[in-house]
Design a protein around this motif. Structure first.
Motif, PDB file in Angstrom:
ATOM      1  N   UNK A   1      34.370  28.224 -31.287  1.00 40.70           N
ATOM      2  CA  UNK A   1      33.884  29.985 -30.779  1.00 40.70           C
ATOM      3  C   UNK A   1      33.285  30.576 -32.082  1.00 40.70           C
ATOM      4  N   UNK A   2      33.846  30.218 -33.308  1.00 38.97           N
ATOM      5  CA  UNK A   2      33.313  30.883 -34.323  1.00 38.97           C
ATOM      6  C   UNK A   2      32.070  30.397 -34.719  1.00 38.97           C
ATOM      7  N   UNK A   3      31.667  28.780 -34.542  1.00 33.53           N
ATOM      8  CA  UNK A   3      30.419  28.239 -34.817  1.00 33.53           C
ATOM      9  C   UNK A   3      29.392  28.949 -33.713  1.00 33.53           C
ATOM     10  N   UNK A   4      29.927  29.201 -32.493  1.00 37.31           N
ATOM     11  CA  UNK A   4      28.969  29.887 -31.761  1.00 37.31           C
ATOM     12  C   UNK A   4      28.491  31.282 -31.935  1.00 37.31           C
ATOM     13  N   UNK A   5      29.587  32.028 -32.544  1.00 38.93           N
ATOM     14  CA  UNK A   5      29.533  33.489 -32.912  1.00 38.93           C
ATOM     15  C   UNK A   5      28.592  33.838 -33.929  1.00 38.93           C
ATOM     16  N   UNK A   6      28.853  32.832 -35.122  1.00 36.85           N
ATOM     17  CA  UNK A   6      28.390  33.419 -36.439  1.00 36.85           C
ATOM     18  C   UNK A   6      27.167  32.527 -36.660  1.00 36.85           C
ATOM     19  N   UNK A   7      26.945  31.571 -35.675  1.00 34.98           N
ATOM     20  CA  UNK A   7      25.581  30.814 -35.941  1.00 34.98           C
ATOM     21  C   UNK A   7      24.186  31.812 -35.924  1.00 34.98           C
ATOM     22  N   UNK A   8      24.531  32.870 -35.151  1.00 35.37           N
ATOM     23  CA  UNK A   8      23.530  34.172 -35.150  1.00 35.37           C
ATOM     24  C   UNK A   8      23.469  34.745 -36.392  1.00 35.37           C
ATOM     25  N   UNK A   9      24.259  34.884 -37.170  1.00 30.28           N
ATOM     26  CA  UNK A   9      24.090  35.653 -38.278  1.00 30.28           C
ATOM     27  C   UNK A   9      23.178  34.705 -39.509  1.00 30.28           C
ATOM     28  N   UNK A  10      23.301  33.322 -39.469  1.00 28.97           N
ATOM     29  CA  UNK A  10      22.544  32.590 -40.145  1.00 28.97           C
ATOM     30  C   UNK A  10      21.062  32.639 -39.898  1.00 28.97           C
ATOM     31  N   UNK A  11      20.766  33.287 -38.564  1.00 31.15           N
ATOM     32  CA  UNK A  11      19.343  33.215 -38.060  1.00 31.15           C
ATOM     33  C   UNK A  11      18.718  34.723 -38.224  1.00 31.15           C
ATOM     34  N   UNK A  12      19.773  35.631 -38.714  1.00 30.74           N
ATOM     35  CA  UNK A  12      19.113  36.851 -38.956  1.00 30.74           C
ATOM     36  C   UNK A  12      18.327  37.060 -40.137  1.00 30.74           C
ATOM     37  N   UNK A  13      16.999  37.665 -39.959  1.00 27.75           N
ATOM     38  CA  UNK A  13      16.434  37.860 -41.268  1.00 27.75           C
ATOM     39  C   UNK A  13      16.568  39.148 -41.959  1.00 27.75           C
ATOM     40  N   UNK A  14      17.029  40.091 -41.288  1.00 25.54           N
ATOM     41  CA  UNK A  14      17.217  41.406 -42.022  1.00 25.54           C
ATOM     42  C   UNK A  14      18.734  41.987 -41.164  1.00 25.54           C
ATOM     43  N   UNK A  15      19.319  42.914 -42.063  1.00 30.49           N
ATOM     44  CA  UNK A  15      20.429  43.453 -41.702  1.00 30.49           C
ATOM     45  C   UNK A  15      20.544  44.755 -42.401  1.00 30.49           C
TER      46      UNK A  15
END
Length: 286
Positions: free
Chosen positions: A106-120
Motif C-alpha cells: 500500500x505504501x508502494x502505491x501511495x508514495x510512488x506518486x511522490x517520486x514522480x512529482x516535479x514540484x511541490x
C-alpha cells in the motif's frame, strides 16, 4: 497522478500501517500521522522494504508530518518520544510478517506518486517553501523561500544547475549598496531549548547562533526575482542546512547583510518545512 489523488492513496496506506502499529500507538491527531510514517521509515531501515527513491519520498513525507504536528501544538520532546516508540514498534515486527507485506504494497502505491512529482509547495504560516525537481540545464531554484528587505527582493534556499544545488541567498539591491558580508542568524538550541515563536521577531541576541556566508558572486539571471537584471548570490556551508532543520517550523531565522558603515540589513525567513523540502529535492530530478 494529482496531489489530491496521492493524498487519498496515502490515507489508505496509513490505515494499513495503523493496524500493524496500533499496539504502540497512543497519540492523537497530527502525532498519529507522524507516528505511522516514522514507523514505516524505521521498518524500511530494518527490513529494506523500498527502493531508495521511494525511501526518500517517505523521508520527505515524514518530515512534513512532523512539521504539521509541531504547528498543531505538539511539543518537540513529545515527538521525539513518538519517534522512539515508532522505532521500538518497528523493531518488534518481524520482517516476514504478512501484515508488513500489506503495508509495503500500500505504501508502494501511495508514495510512488511522490517520486514522480516535479514540484511541490510546502505552506508555512507566513512564508512558503517552493520545491522544484524538474530537469533543467541552467541554474534554477530547487528549494526557495522569498522575502524582502525594504524594496529589495531576497530569496533563500537551494539553487544550482542540474542536481548540483548549494544553499544560497540571492538579493537584488534597490540602489547601489555593497554589503561586505552576510550571515544566517537563528536560535541556538544549546542556549535556548524551547522554540521562539514571535512572528518575524528574532530570538534575543543572547540565545542566537550564526553562520557566515562562504562566498559571493554574481547571481545567474535565472535565479533573480521577476523584472530584476542583476543580483548577488551568497553561498552557505551544508552545516547551515543542518542547523535550520533543528528549528521549529514556526520559528523565524534571518539573513543579515553587513555594510562598511556598520549598518545591518536583516531579512526574515520562516523555518517551515525546510527539512521536508530538502528531502523532496533529494529524490533527484524528473
Amino acid at each position: 497522478m494529482t496531489i489530491r489523488q496521492i493524498a487519498l492513496k496515502t490515507q489508505a496506506a496509513l490505515l494499513a500501517v495503523a493496524t500493524l502499529a496500533a499496539p504502540a500507538s497512543a497519540f492523537a491527531g497530527p502525532a498519529d500521522t507522524y507516528y505511522e510514517r516514522a514507523f514505516v521509515v524505521a521498518a524500511n531501515t530494518r527490513c529494506g522494504l523500498f527502493q531508495p527513491d521511494l525511501a526518500r519520498a517517505l523521508a520527505a513525507a515524514t518530515a512534513q508530518a512532523r512539521g504539521a504536528a509541531l504547528r498543531a501544538g505538539v511539543a518537540a520532546a513529545d515527538l521525539t518520544d513518538v519517534a522512539w516508540r515508532a522505532d521500538a514498534r518497528a523493531g518488534a515486527v518481524a520482517c516476514a510478517d504478512p501484515q508488513l507485506a500489506v503495508v509495503k504494497d500500500r505504501v508502494d502505491g501511495a508514495f510512488a506518486g511522490w517520486t514522480r512529482l516535479p514540484r511541490m509547495t510546502f505552506p508555512g504560516d507566513r512564508y512558503d517553501w517552493i520545491a522544484n525537481r524538474a530537469a533543467y540545464e541552467r541554474p534554477i531554484w530547487r528549494l526557495q523561500q522569498a522575502s524582502m528587505v525594504g524594496s529589495s527582493p531576497v530569496s533563500f534556499g537551494y539553487a544550482g544547475e542540474g542536481e548540483d544545488a548549494a544553499l544560497t541567498a540571492v538579493v537584488s539591491w534597490y540602489g547601489n549598496p555593497r554589503p561586505t558580508s552576510a550571515r544566517l542568524v537563528f536560535r541556538d538550541p544549546a542556549k535556548a531549548p524551547r522554540p521562539w515563536l514571535a512572528g518575524d521577531r528574532l530570538v534575543p541576541a543572547a540565545a542566537r547562533a550564526s553562520l557566515w556566508s562562504s562566498g559571493v558572486s554574481a547571481a545567474a539571471p535565472t535565479l533573480l526575482a521577476k523584472d530584476k537584471r542583476a543580483g548577488d548570490a551568497w553561498t552557505f556551508s551544508p552545516a547551515a542546512a543542518e542547523a535550520l532543520e533543528q528549528l521549529d517550523p514556526r520559528e523565524t531565522f534571518a539573513l543579515e547583510f553587513h555594510f562598511r558603515d556598520g549598518s545591518v540589513a536583516t531579512v526574515p525567513f520562516e523555518a517551515g518545512d525546510f527539512a521536508a523540502g530538502r528531502a523532496f529535492i533529494a529524490m533527484g530530478t524528473v
